[in-house]
Design a protein around this motif. Structure first.
Motif, PDB file in Angstrom:
ATOM      1  N   ASN A 410       0.807  -1.226   0.000  1.00  0.00           N
ATOM      2  CA  ASN A 410       0.000   0.000   0.000  1.00  0.00           C
ATOM      3  C   ASN A 410       0.843   1.279   0.000  1.00  0.00           C
ATOM      4  O   ASN A 410       0.525   2.242   0.712  1.00  0.00           O
ATOM      5  CB  ASN A 410      -0.950  -0.004   1.194  1.00  0.00           C
ATOM      6  N   ASN A 412       1.561   4.186  -2.192  1.00  0.00           N
ATOM      7  CA  ASN A 412       1.055   4.776  -3.425  1.00  0.00           C
ATOM      8  C   ASN A 412       2.064   5.672  -4.134  1.00  0.00           C
ATOM      9  O   ASN A 412       1.774   6.222  -5.193  1.00  0.00           O
ATOM     10  CB  ASN A 412      -0.258   5.547  -3.175  1.00  0.00           C
ATOM     11  N   HIS A 424       6.183   1.418   4.632  1.00  0.00           N
ATOM     12  CA  HIS A 424       5.446   0.434   3.844  1.00  0.00           C
ATOM     13  C   HIS A 424       6.322  -0.749   3.422  1.00  0.00           C
ATOM     14  O   HIS A 424       5.816  -1.696   2.818  1.00  0.00           O
ATOM     15  CB  HIS A 424       4.858   1.085   2.592  1.00  0.00           C
ATOM     16  N   LEU A 466      -4.675   2.596   5.725  1.00  0.00           N
ATOM     17  CA  LEU A 466      -5.423   1.382   5.402  1.00  0.00           C
ATOM     18  C   LEU A 466      -6.930   1.615   5.373  1.00  0.00           C
ATOM     19  O   LEU A 466      -7.714   0.692   5.546  1.00  0.00           O
ATOM     20  CB  LEU A 466      -5.099   0.269   6.406  1.00  0.00           C
TER      21      LEU A 466
END
Length: 499
Positions: A410, A412, A424, A466
């Protein structure tokens, strides 16, 4: 899939194994394997190791104790990427240690280990020193004082490895579809877990020279490297004293592969290799050791997941959906599973991102993961026992042996420049592929890895990242910038489970 019968049989076999002896003399003169970084230059075990290595290198090729003959055992027989990886190498180390005692004349010789979680530089006795040094093997492309990467050798990685709830979550997983303990399964490909695809493979690929081939025991550091892998297995075993091992694992026999002094037979089964003191050695005690209290129901769910991934997930699809599976103590149990066919290549120029879609925002499916206060005793963790595991299957390794693959979730903004310090980041997959000797017989051309996403998900959740229904599993190769094609990794499929 693990059945109630397998749980019972495995428990009985494990109890019997603790008292096994591999030979009449074993277990009578237990020595302590110590960290090589604690040795002074004149340490008797270090000097005995030098003497033994020089003696083996001087033996004729007709002698099974010859240095190259000993390395050839690894090329011809070693299992990797499956659950026999740890016990086979333990038997190999035992054989080598016995021969070192004989050839050095030091009857209480104990192999040292290289604790790369504490000292990420090559131990001093194995570096070039301007004179003849039998322990300084040729390692072209590796600087003698270079450091191993912290992202793979940090204490947090060791904590995650030791926290594996089952042996197959810890020590790599069985070959797909295994039905017996016959020798044909010894070198079949299963699924690597972090101890193997992380620290183990990374040391081999970084040190270069013979260490990137299956003749890696030609480098004297090999034996210290694998001693530390073996030591970590002992730590995990002590942390999980109630662990249940499957009969298919325990009954495997390593027949006729390992020489001993005076031609003594050494044909151990795995169940005879669980207790190091039955093999004449133990490791320095772990200070402040605490056995881990794990929820038995969590262990069952993890075992069920491993069983599902061994037989295939069928038409699960990219969306997480509940699957009912039988567990020994609770009957049918629902777990959330998603899978995706990927069939794509990825290289150092850009990441590969695969979304797995949940029925609700991911953070609502994780109980209180990430929000437990530090210092809370295990019984109070409650829903924090959620685990999220992923499997990346049918990986075709890169041609460039120095390439590794970083795993993120996740993120980005992921790019080739995203550092491993990013919250991450999950782990790094390293590869140990012997291109010089045509690969690894029996393993096939593809690899699979199992990855624990739980601790990274906890961090990402605390950061508020999340609130989406997508679990994004991302791969970012790192390797030679001048050779993007050589860094290309093919991926067949990905799957994940929320337990």
């Amino acid at each position: 899939m693990v059945t109630r019968r397998a749980f019972v049989q495995g428990g009985i076999a494990l109890a019997l194994a603790s008292a096994s002896r591999v030979s009449p003399a074993a277990g009578q003169n237990v020595v302590i394997r110590r960290s090589v970084t604690q040795f002074d230059p004149a340490d008797p075990d270090l000097e005995a190791y030098r003497v033994a290595v020089a003696a083996m290198q001087g033996l004729p090729d007709s002698d099974p104790r010859n240095w190259s003959r000993m390395a050839r055992i690894h090329l011809d027989h070693c299992p990797h990427t499956n659950w026999y990886f740890l016990p086979w190498h333990r038997a190999y180390l035992y054989s080598f240690e016995q021969i070192c005692r004989e050839l050095s004349g030091k009857k209480d010789f104990a192999l040292p280990y290289w604790d790369w979680f504490i000292d990420r530089q090559l131990p001093v006795p194995f570096r070039p020193n301007g004179s003849t040094n039998v322990l300084d093997h040729a390692r072209p492309g590796f600087s003698g004082n270079a450091s191993l990467p912290e992202s793979t050798f940090a204490q947090s990685v060791l904590t995650r490895i030791l926290g594996a709830a089952t042996f197959e979550e810890f020590g790599s997983q069985r070959p797909s579809g295994q039905t017996s303990s016959g020798p044909e399964w010894l070198r079949q490909s299963g699924t690597m877990t972090e101890l193997e695809f992380g620290p183990h493979n990374s040391v081999h690929s970084i040190l270069r020279g013979d260490m990137v081939t299956f003749m890696s025991p030609l480098d004297p550091i090999f034996w210290l490297h694998h001693c530390n892998i073996d030591r970590i297995w002992t730590l995990w075993s002590r942390a999980h004293p109630a662990a249940v091992l499957d009969p298919l694992f325990l009954e495997m026999k390593f027949d006729g592969q390992f020489p001993l002094p005076a031609g003594a037979p050494f044909n151990p089964q795995v169940k005879e290799l669980l207790n190091t003191e039955a093999l004449d050695y133990r490791y320095e005690p772990l200070a402040n050791f605490v056995a881990m209290a794990l929820d038995p129901k969590l262990i069952e769910r993890i075992s069920v997941w491993q069983g599902l991934t061994q037989v295939g997930l069928g038409d699960v699809g990219k969306q997480f959906q509940p699957i009912k599976v039988p567990t020994p103590s609770t009957g049918d149990r629902e777990i959330l599973v998603a899978a995706a066919n990927v069939e794509r290549k990825v290289d150092i120029t850009a990441p590969l991102s695969v979304p797995l879609v949940a029925p609700a925002p991911i953070d609502t499916l994780l109980g209180n993961l990430g929000f437990i206060q530090s210092g809370m005793p295990a019984p109070e963790l409650g829903a924090n026992n959620v685990r999220v595991l992923a499997k990346i299957s049918s990986i075709v390794p890169p041609h460039d042996q120095s390439t590794a693959v970083r795993v993120f979730i996740n993120c980005n903004y992921l790019s080739p420049e995203t550092p491993v310090t990013d919250p991450h980041f999950v782990t790094t997959i390293s590869f140990f592929e012997d291109t010089e000797h045509g690969g690894h017989a029996g393993m096939g051309n593809t690899r699979s890895v199992s990855i624990d996403l739980t601790s990274t998900l906890a961090t990402v959740r605390r950061n508020g990242d999340l609130g989406t229904d997508k679990l994004l599993i991302q791969l970012m190769p790192v390797g030679k910038a001048a050779d993007p094609a050589g860094t290309a990794v093919s991926v067949g499929s990905m799957s994940a489970v929320i337990l």
